[in-house]
Design a protein around this motif. Sequence first.
Motif, short mmCIF file in Angstrom:
data_model
loop_
_atom_site.label_atom_id
_atom_site.label_comp_id
_atom_site.label_asym_id
_atom_site.label_seq_id
_atom_site.Cartn_x
_atom_site.Cartn_y
_atom_site.Cartn_z
N ARG A 69 0.78 -1.24 0.00
CA ARG A 69 0.00 0.00 0.00
C ARG A 69 0.81 1.28 0.00
N HIS A 70 2.05 1.22 0.47
CA HIS A 70 2.81 2.45 0.67
C HIS A 70 4.04 2.58 -0.22
N MET A 71 4.24 1.63 -1.11
CA MET A 71 5.36 1.74 -2.03
C MET A 71 5.03 1.03 -3.33
N GLU A 72 5.71 1.44 -4.36
CA GLU A 72 5.60 0.77 -5.66
C GLU A 72 7.00 0.37 -6.08
N TYR A 73 7.10 -0.68 -6.83
CA TYR A 73 8.39 -1.16 -7.29
C TYR A 73 8.17 -2.08 -8.47
N ALA A 74 9.24 -2.32 -9.20
CA ALA A 74 9.20 -3.24 -10.33
C ALA A 74 9.94 -4.51 -9.94
N VAL A 75 9.46 -5.62 -10.46
CA VAL A 75 10.13 -6.91 -10.27
C VAL A 75 10.63 -7.33 -11.65
N PRO A 76 11.92 -7.04 -11.94
CA PRO A 76 12.43 -7.37 -13.27
C PRO A 76 12.52 -8.88 -13.48
N ALA A 77 12.66 -9.28 -14.73
CA ALA A 77 12.83 -10.70 -15.05
C ALA A 77 14.04 -11.23 -14.29
N GLN A 78 13.88 -12.40 -13.71
CA GLN A 78 14.96 -13.00 -12.93
C GLN A 78 14.70 -14.49 -12.76
N ASP A 79 15.68 -15.19 -12.24
CA ASP A 79 15.58 -16.63 -12.06
C ASP A 79 14.98 -16.91 -10.69
N LEU A 80 13.69 -17.23 -10.65
CA LEU A 80 13.00 -17.48 -9.39
C LEU A 80 12.86 -18.96 -9.08
N ARG A 81 13.58 -19.81 -9.83
CA ARG A 81 13.55 -21.24 -9.52
C ARG A 81 14.14 -21.47 -8.13
N ILE A 82 13.60 -22.45 -7.43
CA ILE A 82 14.07 -22.78 -6.09
C ILE A 82 14.66 -24.18 -6.10
N ASP A 83 15.86 -24.31 -5.57
CA ASP A 83 16.51 -25.61 -5.43
C ASP A 83 16.08 -26.19 -4.09
N PRO A 84 15.19 -27.19 -4.08
CA PRO A 84 14.68 -27.72 -2.81
C PRO A 84 15.73 -28.46 -1.99
N SER A 85 16.91 -28.73 -2.55
CA SER A 85 17.95 -29.40 -1.78
C SER A 85 18.83 -28.41 -1.01
N ARG A 86 18.60 -27.13 -1.21
CA ARG A 86 19.39 -26.11 -0.55
C ARG A 86 18.65 -25.56 0.66
N MET A 87 19.37 -25.34 1.74
CA MET A 87 18.78 -24.73 2.93
C MET A 87 19.55 -23.47 3.25
N PRO A 88 18.94 -22.35 3.44
CA PRO A 88 17.50 -22.18 3.23
C PRO A 88 17.18 -22.14 1.74
N ALA A 89 16.02 -22.68 1.40
CA ALA A 89 15.57 -22.65 0.01
C ALA A 89 15.24 -21.21 -0.33
N GLN A 90 15.76 -20.73 -1.43
CA GLN A 90 15.47 -19.37 -1.88
C GLN A 90 15.65 -19.30 -3.38
N PRO A 91 15.02 -18.33 -4.03
CA PRO A 91 15.17 -18.22 -5.48
C PRO A 91 16.64 -18.06 -5.87
N GLU A 92 17.00 -18.60 -7.03
CA GLU A 92 18.39 -18.54 -7.50
C GLU A 92 18.92 -17.11 -7.52
N SER A 93 18.10 -16.16 -7.97
CA SER A 93 18.55 -14.77 -8.02
C SER A 93 18.09 -13.99 -6.79
N GLN A 94 17.69 -14.73 -5.75
CA GLN A 94 17.05 -14.15 -4.57
C GLN A 94 15.79 -13.45 -5.06
N LEU A 95 15.50 -12.27 -4.61
CA LEU A 95 14.37 -11.52 -5.17
C LEU A 95 14.84 -10.10 -5.40
#
Length: 105
Positions: A69-95
């Motif tokens: 509600r209080h900010m706007e931003y763009a989410v550019p194209a990125q690698d959001l795949r998650i490797d479930p064998s990695r801890m902590p699991a997070q998108p390859e390009s983070q966010l």
Amino acid sequence: MLLDLYGTNRDSRSWHEPQRFAPERFAHWNGSAFNFITQGGGDSASGHRCPGERLAIELLKASLCMLTRHMEYAVPAQDLRIDPSRMPAQPESQLVISDVRRVAQ
């Protein structure tokens, strides 16, 4: 021991189309403390609950309000795949977000 939140939250036995973002699936939630893995289950007065649960909930509410509600931003194209064998699991390009700006009130 590790709790697999990624796998649990995408279990098709619990969720219809678990990979799809569908907040409307919670429109008729019965309020049961045992539906989600959060701060513990049961009544906070007599059962196991995290002592910081109220603070965690208020911080989440404030953060989500700010982000939606209080900010706007763009989410550019990125690698959001998650490797479930990695801890902590997070998108390859983070966010990655860009063009962050405050929304005029």
